[in-house]
Design a protein around this motif. Structure first.
Motif, PDB file in Angstrom:
ATOM      1  N   GLY A 132       1.051  -1.032   0.057  1.00  0.00           N
ATOM      2  CA  GLY A 132       0.143   0.097  -0.151  1.00  0.00           C
ATOM      3  C   GLY A 132       0.613   1.473   0.099  1.00  0.00           C
ATOM      4  O   GLY A 132       1.640   1.148   0.117  1.00  0.00           O
ATOM      5  N   PRO A 133       0.233   2.356  -0.535  1.00  0.00           N
ATOM      6  CA  PRO A 133       0.878   3.419  -0.200  1.00  0.00           C
ATOM      7  C   PRO A 133       1.715   4.310   0.726  1.00  0.00           C
ATOM      8  O   PRO A 133       1.423   3.128   2.114  1.00  0.00           O
ATOM      9  N   ALA A 134       2.648   5.236   0.878  1.00  0.00           N
ATOM     10  CA  ALA A 134       3.011   5.012   2.092  1.00  0.00           C
ATOM     11  C   ALA A 134       1.749   5.977   2.792  1.00  0.00           C
ATOM     12  O   ALA A 134       0.790   6.555   3.023  1.00  0.00           O
ATOM     13  N   GLY A 135       2.344   5.423   4.511  1.00  0.00           N
ATOM     14  CA  GLY A 135       1.534   5.694   5.945  1.00  0.00           C
ATOM     15  C   GLY A 135       0.860   5.230   5.156  1.00  0.00           C
ATOM     16  O   GLY A 135      -0.919   5.829   6.712  1.00  0.00           O
ATOM     17  N   SER A 136       0.517   4.246   5.337  1.00  0.00           N
ATOM     18  CA  SER A 136      -1.532   3.601   4.596  1.00  0.00           C
ATOM     19  C   SER A 136      -1.798   3.327   6.052  1.00  0.00           C
ATOM     20  O   SER A 136      -2.747   2.383   6.655  1.00  0.00           O
ATOM     21  N   GLY A 137      -1.001   2.762   6.501  1.00  0.00           N
ATOM     22  CA  GLY A 137      -1.704   2.007   7.727  1.00  0.00           C
ATOM     23  C   GLY A 137      -0.680   0.292   7.804  1.00  0.00           C
ATOM     24  O   GLY A 137      -1.104  -0.383   8.518  1.00  0.00           O
ATOM     25  N   LYS A 138       0.710   0.435   7.060  1.00  0.00           N
ATOM     26  CA  LYS A 138       0.962  -0.889   6.655  1.00  0.00           C
ATOM     27  C   LYS A 138       1.052  -2.122   8.432  1.00  0.00           C
ATOM     28  O   LYS A 138       1.302  -2.940   8.750  1.00  0.00           O
ATOM     29  N   SER A 139       2.429  -1.060   8.758  1.00  0.00           N
ATOM     30  CA  SER A 139       3.518  -1.315   9.543  1.00  0.00           C
ATOM     31  C   SER A 139       2.330  -1.918  11.291  1.00  0.00           C
ATOM     32  O   SER A 139       2.076  -2.914  11.857  1.00  0.00           O
ATOM     33  N   THR A 140       1.305  -0.647  11.214  1.00  0.00           N
ATOM     34  CA  THR A 140       0.261  -1.116  12.210  1.00  0.00           C
ATOM     35  C   THR A 140      -0.932  -2.227  12.179  1.00  0.00           C
ATOM     36  O   THR A 140      -1.068  -3.122  13.155  1.00  0.00           O
ATOM     37  N   TYR A 141      -1.354  -2.399  10.824  1.00  0.00           N
ATOM     38  CA  TYR A 141      -1.691  -4.059  10.451  1.00  0.00           C
ATOM     39  C   TYR A 141      -1.089  -5.284  10.836  1.00  0.00           C
ATOM     40  O   TYR A 141      -1.968  -5.909  11.356  1.00  0.00           O
ATOM     41  N   CYS A 142       0.240  -4.989  10.409  1.00  0.00           N
ATOM     42  CA  CYS A 142       1.091  -6.079  11.060  1.00  0.00           C
ATOM     43  C   CYS A 142       0.905  -6.249  12.245  1.00  0.00           C
ATOM     44  O   CYS A 142       1.150  -7.358  12.693  1.00  0.00           O
ATOM     45  N   SER A 143       1.338  -5.455  13.025  1.00  0.00           N
ATOM     46  CA  SER A 143       1.259  -5.524  14.898  1.00  0.00           C
ATOM     47  C   SER A 143      -0.459  -5.572  15.407  1.00  0.00           C
ATOM     48  O   SER A 143      -0.454  -6.664  16.290  1.00  0.00           O
TER      49      SER A 143
END
Ligand SMILES: Nc1nc2c(ncn2[C@@H]2O[C@H](COP(=O)(O)OP(=O)(O)OP(=O)(O)O)[C@@H](O)[C@H]2O)c(=O)[nH]1
Ligand SMILES: [Mg+2]
Length: 285
Positions: A10-21
């Protein structure tokens, strides 16, 4: 036994790392073992434990500081990812071979990785060779999707990843918890969009009188694929997270091979004495 992977894009800042955690916490809660691999060479910190980190292989800062390369942040990232693609043996060594493992790959936010660069496709093919069933998880920020013309551009990005990677893909609208109740209501029509009715939307009309034909053609294209729909993702809503996970699991058939293990006695030929006794006991009890 297959292995399972989610490619979190997903685009920058879309929440990928937050989704993973969030997914890791959810998985812990339901007693499932899920691990994360960081594939962002520019990542600084994450709030989840990583089983592998691309920065052990290469870091954007090192590439940018290299006098012979002289890349900026974006060119540096592309260089890192291409370097990664030619060193997949690093990933193979780090992952090992654990049957049944379930891994989330937290990818970088440069959108060109998902539209026209070959790196992600190469990664998918490599994972498939290692017996991974891979699902693309494409995240877009719901904050940017409340207007039709922004929505169309988000859909195009998701569609482009879907077409170029050729794997099952689940699209997700993140940060739903930040929307006002009115915006939440408004966004419902975008989750399973009818592109033709969206053409009548005033925000598109205002901007695209001159480009009406082009907008129509784009909406038609999206509609023809009829594959782009979104699931809402609110990190505070456990039930919603569970629905998202179910969709992804279904697309990679997670759990199909994990079905019920038969009692030892039943492993033998039906009709043998143990088998009959087993059922006889059950009838008696
Ligand atoms: N309220 C809220 N904030 C979120 C949510 N997801 C992400 N954020 C915030 O959005 C910002 C970016 O989130 P990240 O998870 O770092 O996004 P990312 O896609 O990994 O970003 P890059 O790796 O830089 O491309 C952070 O400040 C997060 O706290 C969410 O579901 N709700
Ligand atoms: Mg990130």
């Amino acid at each position: 036994m297959p292995r399972y992977a989610q490619l979190v894009m997903g685009p920058a800042g879309s929440g990928k790392s937050t989704y993973c955690s969030t997914m890791i916490q959810h998985a812990e809660g339901i007693n499932r073992s899920v691990q994360v691999v960081n594939l962002d060479p520019a990542a600084e910190h994450f709030n989840y434990p990583v089983m592998a980190d691309i920065r052990e292989l290469i870091q954007v800062d090192d590439v940018m500081e290299d006098d012979s390369l002289r890349f900026g942040p974006n060119g540096g990232l592309v260089f890192c990812m291409e370097y990664f693609a030619s060193n997949f043996d690093w990933l193979e060594e780090t992952l090992g071979h654990v049957e049944d493992d379930y891994i989330l790959f937290d990818c970088p936010g440069q959108i060109e990785l998902y539209t026209h660069l070959p790196v992600m496709k190469q990664l998918v093919e490599q994972l498939q060779q290692w017996e991974f069933r891979v699902c693309g998880v494409f995240l877009v920020d719901s904050q940017f999707m409340v207007e039709s013309f922004k929505f169309i551009s988000g859909v195009m990005a998701a569609l482009s990843a879907m077409v170029s990677l050729e794997i099952p893909q689940v699209n997700i609208m993140t940060k739903m918890d930040l929307l006002s109740p009115k915006a939440k209501k408004e966004i419902e029509k975008y989750l399973d969009p009818d592109m033709y009715s969206m053409m009548g939307d005033s925000s598109i009309m205002l901007r695209s009188k001159k480009f009406m034909k082009l907008t129509k053609a784009i909406c038609g294209l999206i509609d023809d694929y009829s594959m782009v729909r979104f699931l809402p993702f609110d990190r505070t809503d456990d039930e919603g997270i569970s629905i998202v996970l179910q969709h992804i699991d279904f697309s990679i058939q997670y759990g199909e091979d994990l079905e019920f293990k038969e009692p030892k006695e039943l492993d033998e030929e039906p009709g043998n004495q143990n088998y009959d006794e087993f059922f006889q006991d059950r009838v008696d009890s």
